[in-house]
Design a protein around this motif. Sequence first.
Motif, PDB file in Angstrom:
ATOM      1  N   GLU A   1      15.353 -57.841 -29.374  1.00  0.00           N
ATOM      2  CA  GLU A   1      16.319 -57.997 -28.575  1.00  0.00           C
ATOM      3  C   GLU A   1      17.483 -57.915 -29.664  1.00  0.00           C
ATOM      4  OE1 GLU A   1      13.626 -60.535 -29.487  1.00  0.00           O
ATOM      5  OE2 GLU A   1      12.202 -59.261 -28.164  1.00  0.00           O
ATOM      6  N   ARG A   2      17.031 -58.623 -30.665  1.00  0.00           N
ATOM      7  CA  ARG A   2      17.971 -58.850 -31.653  1.00  0.00           C
ATOM      8  C   ARG A   2      18.929 -57.862 -32.349  1.00  0.00           C
ATOM      9  NH1 ARG A   2      18.095 -62.391 -37.612  1.00  0.00           N
ATOM     10  NH2 ARG A   2      19.870 -62.416 -37.646  1.00  0.00           N
ATOM     11  N   TYR A   3      18.486 -56.573 -32.424  1.00  0.00           N
ATOM     12  CA  TYR A   3      18.960 -55.597 -33.297  1.00  0.00           C
ATOM     13  C   TYR A   3      19.432 -54.711 -32.417  1.00  0.00           C
ATOM     14  CZ  TYR A   3      18.175 -57.718 -37.481  1.00  0.00           C
ATOM     15  OH  TYR A   3      18.163 -59.559 -38.362  1.00  0.00           O
ATOM     16  N   VAL A   4      18.358 -54.194 -31.371  1.00  0.00           N
ATOM     17  CA  VAL A   4      18.709 -52.773 -30.335  1.00  0.00           C
ATOM     18  C   VAL A   4      20.310 -52.658 -30.199  1.00  0.00           C
ATOM     19  CG1 VAL A   4      18.707 -53.762 -27.894  1.00  0.00           C
ATOM     20  CG2 VAL A   4      17.569 -51.035 -28.453  1.00  0.00           C
ATOM     21  N   GLU A   5      21.968 -53.951 -29.773  1.00  0.00           N
ATOM     22  CA  GLU A   5      22.170 -53.711 -29.653  1.00  0.00           C
ATOM     23  C   GLU A   5      23.271 -52.926 -30.615  1.00  0.00           C
ATOM     24  OE1 GLU A   5      24.116 -52.246 -26.767  1.00  0.00           O
ATOM     25  OE2 GLU A   5      21.502 -52.685 -25.194  1.00  0.00           O
ATOM     26  N   ARG A   6      22.805 -53.673 -32.227  1.00  0.00           N
ATOM     27  CA  ARG A   6      23.990 -54.050 -33.260  1.00  0.00           C
ATOM     28  C   ARG A   6      24.676 -53.411 -33.694  1.00  0.00           C
ATOM     29  NH1 ARG A   6      22.019 -57.121 -38.705  1.00  0.00           N
ATOM     30  NH2 ARG A   6      24.146 -56.494 -39.734  1.00  0.00           N
ATOM     31  N   ASP A   7      26.451 -53.320 -34.717  1.00  0.00           N
ATOM     32  CA  ASP A   7      26.276 -51.648 -34.723  1.00  0.00           C
ATOM     33  C   ASP A   7      26.451 -52.160 -36.526  1.00  0.00           C
ATOM     34  OD1 ASP A   7      27.620 -50.613 -32.631  1.00  0.00           O
ATOM     35  OD2 ASP A   7      28.753 -51.770 -32.005  1.00  0.00           O
ATOM     36  N   TYR A   8      26.247 -50.803 -36.798  1.00  0.00           N
ATOM     37  CA  TYR A   8      26.371 -51.178 -38.781  1.00  0.00           C
ATOM     38  C   TYR A   8      27.645 -49.653 -38.272  1.00  0.00           C
ATOM     39  CZ  TYR A   8      21.598 -53.017 -37.711  1.00  0.00           C
ATOM     40  OH  TYR A   8      20.234 -53.092 -37.475  1.00  0.00           O
ATOM     41  N   LEU A   9      28.102 -50.821 -39.407  1.00  0.00           N
ATOM     42  CA  LEU A   9      29.146 -50.312 -39.785  1.00  0.00           C
ATOM     43  C   LEU A   9      29.259 -49.633 -41.115  1.00  0.00           C
ATOM     44  CD1 LEU A   9      31.980 -51.998 -37.788  1.00  0.00           C
ATOM     45  CD2 LEU A   9      30.994 -49.611 -37.209  1.00  0.00           C
ATOM     46  N   PRO A  10      30.080 -48.781 -41.174  1.00  0.00           N
ATOM     47  CA  PRO A  10      30.187 -48.259 -42.949  1.00  0.00           C
ATOM     48  C   PRO A  10      30.942 -49.484 -43.772  1.00  0.00           C
ATOM     49  CG  PRO A  10      30.371 -46.416 -41.052  1.00  0.00           C
ATOM     50  CD  PRO A  10      31.038 -47.433 -40.479  1.00  0.00           C
ATOM     51  N   GLU A  11      31.680 -50.034 -43.242  1.00  0.00           N
ATOM     52  CA  GLU A  11      32.643 -50.742 -43.765  1.00  0.00           C
ATOM     53  C   GLU A  11      32.331 -51.411 -44.348  1.00  0.00           C
ATOM     54  OE1 GLU A  11      34.715 -50.138 -39.562  1.00  0.00           O
ATOM     55  OE2 GLU A  11      33.661 -48.526 -41.332  1.00  0.00           O
TER      56      GLU A  11
ATOM     57  N   GLY B   1      29.235 -52.206 -45.171  1.00  0.00           N
ATOM     58  CA  GLY B   1      28.405 -52.145 -46.361  1.00  0.00           C
ATOM     59  C   GLY B   1      26.555 -51.733 -45.797  1.00  0.00           C
ATOM     60  N   GLU B   2      26.495 -52.205 -44.509  1.00  0.00           N
ATOM     61  CA  GLU B   2      25.489 -52.297 -43.854  1.00  0.00           C
ATOM     62  C   GLU B   2      24.403 -50.646 -44.214  1.00  0.00           C
ATOM     63  OE1 GLU B   2      23.984 -55.601 -41.545  1.00  0.00           O
ATOM     64  OE2 GLU B   2      25.359 -55.036 -40.617  1.00  0.00           O
ATOM     65  N   THR B   3      23.579 -50.225 -44.507  1.00  0.00           N
ATOM     66  CA  THR B   3      22.624 -48.932 -43.983  1.00  0.00           C
ATOM     67  C   THR B   3      22.393 -48.927 -42.608  1.00  0.00           C
ATOM     68  OG1 THR B   3      21.973 -48.278 -46.944  1.00  0.00           O
ATOM     69  CG2 THR B   3      21.127 -47.593 -44.298  1.00  0.00           C
ATOM     70  N   ASN B   4      22.489 -48.036 -41.441  1.00  0.00           N
ATOM     71  CA  ASN B   4      21.783 -47.694 -40.074  1.00  0.00           C
ATOM     72  C   ASN B   4      20.499 -47.603 -40.619  1.00  0.00           C
ATOM     73  OD1 ASN B   4      20.900 -47.587 -37.429  1.00  0.00           O
ATOM     74  ND2 ASN B   4      23.052 -46.999 -37.081  1.00  0.00           N
TER      75      ASN B   4
END
Length: 140
Positions: free
Chosen positions: A51-61, A63-66
């Motif tokens: 529920e917490r992560y299904v919609e989360r965006d991982y943007l390169p800027e 610094g997080e890995t998707n």
Amino acid sequence: MFSPSRDQARRFFFESWQKFHARQPLSGLETIALELMQQHPEYHAIFDNPERYVERDYLPESGETNPFLHLGLHLAIREQVPIDQPRGIAAHYRRLLEKMGSTHDAEHLIMDCLAEMIWQAQRNHTAPDAEIYLACLSRC
């Protein structure tokens, strides 16, 4: 060819993780996905909280890995190598496996080249080019 949406791809990983913990049978692809998820303990908290992560965006800027992209690239490589598509990937895989000493480390080198090819296709608004992928692998 199956081309899942972002949500479908993410739900595939979440459902595979949940089925494993519920001791339910897994399909062949789910079994491979689970093996990859187990090799990435840094992502376990994500799969425990869909529920917490299904919609989360991982943007390169940021610094997080998707994690979904990362595991999806692993899956793509695991599908490409046995059928040698694009032609030559299996030989590159064997060479990199010998060089790196582990499947996981060899896949990470291949993944960098696969991601480069995808990035170039997106940037240039073209189809993915296997020659770019294979040329990158030749430099590894």
